[in-house]
Design a protein around this motif. Structure first.
Motif, PDB file in Angstrom:
ATOM      1  N   UNK A  59       0.838  -1.204   0.000  1.00  0.00           N
ATOM      2  CA  UNK A  59       0.000   0.000   0.000  1.00  0.00           C
ATOM      3  C   UNK A  59       0.870   1.251   0.000  1.00  0.00           C
ATOM      4  N   UNK A  60       1.921   1.250   0.807  1.00  0.00           N
ATOM      5  CA  UNK A  60       2.836   2.392   0.854  1.00  0.00           C
ATOM      6  C   UNK A  60       3.502   2.611  -0.499  1.00  0.00           C
ATOM      7  N   UNK A  61       3.934   1.542  -1.140  1.00  0.00           N
ATOM      8  CA  UNK A  61       4.549   1.642  -2.460  1.00  0.00           C
ATOM      9  C   UNK A  61       3.561   2.226  -3.470  1.00  0.00           C
ATOM     10  N   UNK A  62       2.338   1.761  -3.442  1.00  0.00           N
ATOM     11  CA  UNK A  62       1.307   2.289  -4.345  1.00  0.00           C
ATOM     12  C   UNK A  62       1.045   3.769  -4.120  1.00  0.00           C
ATOM     13  N   UNK A  63       1.012   4.176  -2.868  1.00  0.00           N
ATOM     14  CA  UNK A  63       0.794   5.595  -2.557  1.00  0.00           C
ATOM     15  C   UNK A  63       1.966   6.443  -3.051  1.00  0.00           C
ATOM     16  N   UNK A  67       1.787   9.459  -5.742  1.00  0.00           N
ATOM     17  CA  UNK A  67       2.242  10.815  -5.431  1.00  0.00           C
ATOM     18  C   UNK A  67       3.364  11.285  -6.348  1.00  0.00           C
ATOM     19  N   UNK A  68       4.170  10.364  -6.848  1.00  0.00           N
ATOM     20  CA  UNK A  68       5.325  10.720  -7.682  1.00  0.00           C
ATOM     21  C   UNK A  68       5.048  10.613  -9.187  1.00  0.00           C
ATOM     22  N   UNK A  69       3.799  10.428  -9.562  1.00  0.00           N
ATOM     23  CA  UNK A  69       3.462  10.288 -10.985  1.00  0.00           C
ATOM     24  C   UNK A  69       3.608  11.636 -11.682  1.00  0.00           C
TER      25      UNK A  69
END
Length: 71
Positions: A59-63, A67-69
């Protein structure tokens, strides 16, 4: 007298039963009023710790990716 089991699907139905009881038409034998339990409390400890850690990192990786997209 006959005893029947009734499933309450709506809070208004329970109010109607209480009104009938006040009029001495029926007698409610058991009153189960249970407070609603928070989902976090209901499922606390249900997931093994190692799987919970993996899920949290996923979940943290997905967030972070969200955010960095760059759009």
């Amino acid at each position: 007298m006959e005893t029947v089991l009734v499933q309450i699907n709506n809070d208004k139905a329970y109010k109607l039963l209480e009104d009938l009881e006040d009029l001495h038409i029926i007698k409610v034998l058991e009153k189960n009023i249970q407070p609603k339990q928070k989902l976090s409390e209901k499922y606390a400890g249900k997931l093994p710790a190692d799987i919970a850690d993996e899920l949290q990192s996923y979940v943290t990786q997905g967030r972070n990716e969200w955010n960095n997209r760059s759009i």
